[in-house]
Each structure stands twice: as structure tokens, then as C-alpha cells.
Design a protein around this motif. Structure first.
Motif, short mmCIF file in Angstrom:
data_model
loop_
_atom_site.label_atom_id
_atom_site.label_comp_id
_atom_site.label_asym_id
_atom_site.label_seq_id
_atom_site.Cartn_x
_atom_site.Cartn_y
_atom_site.Cartn_z
N CYS A 152 0.85 -1.18 0.00
CA CYS A 152 0.00 0.00 0.00
C CYS A 152 0.89 1.24 0.00
O CYS A 152 1.49 1.59 1.03
N LEU A 153 0.99 1.86 -1.16
CA LEU A 153 1.76 3.09 -1.30
C LEU A 153 0.76 4.22 -1.56
O LEU A 153 0.07 4.64 -0.66
N ASP A 154 0.66 4.68 -2.82
CA ASP A 154 -0.42 5.62 -3.12
C ASP A 154 -1.76 4.90 -3.06
O ASP A 154 -2.80 5.48 -2.72
N ARG A 155 -1.75 3.63 -3.42
CA ARG A 155 -2.91 2.75 -3.25
C ARG A 155 -2.38 1.34 -3.09
O ARG A 155 -1.20 1.07 -3.32
#
Length: 269
Positions: free
Chosen positions: A225-228
Motif C-alpha cells: 500500500c503506497l499511493d494505493r
């Protein structure tokens, strides 16, 4: 038509047997190096198919001959009563619906961080089956019920709960803790992003009989889970054996590399 079906079924069975064999091999490596340590912290990439199989194998191995095993999952503590109820159930439709219908297991938005999957539910069912055979197995969640307060406050509270559970272990029991790999660190690495906790969860437990293991893979995909939240490839690397680290500044006590990781089944419906 029938020959294609038989071929597909045989291939799926062969793949399943291969994954199980890899879990057994990795579990043997971990057991060899952790020796008699009572608390084993496994730092994982959330959301994979292989890690729940590995954990299942470790619980199976450690619970043989009547030894008690407590498995602590990175789930909210509020889930513990339902987890224990399920372990004591017959695993039938009604019991599964009560467990699967909990709000935690039905998150479907972009914050699906991989801790919820059919693979994790299958792990819980496997533990129920082992317990029904007479194994002495307990299952709890140790995470906070909400993340208010930031990363450090969350790790502080998770560590405090694990310490409480550890102190209540029966004689001869072993405690397995499945957690994200950052929480399993024995100290904050140099160059860590500023938002990372100063003292990861495992670093707060070093005075206990604890052993921290980093679960890696030679290839495949992980869920991040980074930007999404999405699947990300793992950089291919050659086969390598387990690596023990005894340096005072180590991040983990042991690194192990599974042959491959793949994203599990995250949709519960």
C-alpha cells in the motif's frame, strides 16, 4: 473436454503440493535457527498465498507432542473472541458466516492492506482442524482497534499486548507472532523515512526470549500500500540459504528466502 479437466486438476494439485513443500522447507530452516526461543516474530509482506501456509506448517510442527502454541495475528484485539469461538466450533456454515461476516474481513476499498484474505481464513480453519485433533492451540489478535495516535503509538500498544500475552504463556508453550516486516525490526534502520516509528514493535521486546525472522522471496509478487494498495513485483535473485545476523545493529535475527511469493485471494465474496 474431460482430459483437459483432468490435466487442469492435476496441475493445480501439483502446484499446491509444491507450495506446501516449500512451506515445509522454509519452516524447517526457521525451526533449526530459532531453537528453543519462546517467542518467534515473523516479519512478512501482507497479502501473500505462501505465508499463511508457512505459518500453518510452523504451528503444526511446534504443536506436536502436546506442546501449547499461541498464534498472534496482526488483527484488531476485538477479533480475539470470535477467533477463539471459531477454533472451538465445528467449522460449519454458521460458524464460518459469523467469522467471515465481521467488519474486519469485509473491507473492499483501497485500504485492503492484505491482512484480510481467503488464505488467512484458510489458515484459521486449518488451526481449528488441528485443535479438533487434540492440539493445544490458541489464536488471538494483538493490533489496536484503531490507528489513532500514529505509527509509534500503535507499535507501543502492540508491543505491550504481546508482552502481556507472553507473560501468560503456559509452561513449555511457544508464541508465534505474524506481523508486517517493519513491526518485526529489532531497530529502526538508517535512512528510514521520517514517518517510520523510532522504535519498531519487536525492538521493544528484545528483553524477552524473542527471535525475529524476516520472510523474503527469490521472486514473485507482494502486496503493498503506497499511493494505493496493489501487487508489486519482487526483484528476481538467485537461490540463497538462510542468513543469521548476530551484529549488535541487526534489523532481524534471521533472514529466510522462500522460492516464490504470490498475491493471495483478497476478495472475500
Amino acid at each position: 473436454m474431460h482430459s483437459i479437466f483432468r490435466w487442469t486438476t492435476s496441475l493445480m494439485l501439483a502446484l499446491g503440493m509444491a507450495v506446501t513443500a516449500h512451506a515445509d522447507d522454509t519452516a524447517a530452516q526457521i525451526r533449526q535457527h530459532t531453537a528453543d526461543h519462546r517467542m518467534l516474530v515473523l516479519g512478512e509482506f501482507h497479502g501473500t498465498r505462501e505465508t499463511p501456509l508457512l505459518v500453518r506448517q510452523l504451528v503444526d510442527d511446534y504443536s506436536r507432542n502436546g506442546a501449547p502454541v499461541l498464534l498472534a495475528l496482526e488483527l484488531p484485539r476485538a477479533e480475539t473472541p470470535m477467533l477463539r469461538d471459531y477454533l472451538a466450533s465445528d467449522g460449519g456454515t454458521a460458524a464460518r458466516q459469523r467469522l467471515h461476516g465481521r467488519a474486519f474481513w469485509t473491507v473492499r476499498d483501497d485500504q485492503h492492506d492484505g491482512r484480510r484474505s481467503r488464505d488467512m481464513l484458510a489458515l484459521i480453519e486449518d488451526l481449528r482442524a488441528l485443535k479438533a485433533q487434540g492440539r493445544v492451540i490458541d489464536l488471538v489478535g494483538y493490533d489496536v482497534d484503531n490507528s489513532d495516535g500514529g505509527n509509534q503509538a500503535r507499535d507501543d500498544r502492540m508491543a505491550a499486548e504481546l508482552r502481556r500475552l507472553y507473560r501468560r504463556l503456559p509452561e513449555g508453550a511457544r508464541m508465534l507472532v505474524l506481523t508486517g516486516n517493519v513491526h518485526a525490526m529489532l531497530q529502526r534502520p538508517a535512512g528510514a523515512p521520517p514517518e517510520m516509528q523510532t522504535q519498531p514493535m519487536a525492538s521493544l521486546l528484545r528483553d524477552l526470549d524473542m527471535y525475529s525472522v524476516r520472510l523474503e522471496a527469490q521472486r514473485g509478487h507482494l502486496w503493498a500500500c503506497l499511493d494505493r494498495c496493489k501487487a508489486l513485483p519482487i526483484r528476481d535473485q538467485p537461490a540463497r540459504g538462510p542468513e543469521v545476523d548476530t551484529d549488535a545493529g541487526r534489523e532481524y535475527d534471521l533472514w529466510v528466502w522462500m522460492p516464490e511469493l504470490s498475491v493471495g485471494t483478497l476478495d472475500q465474496q
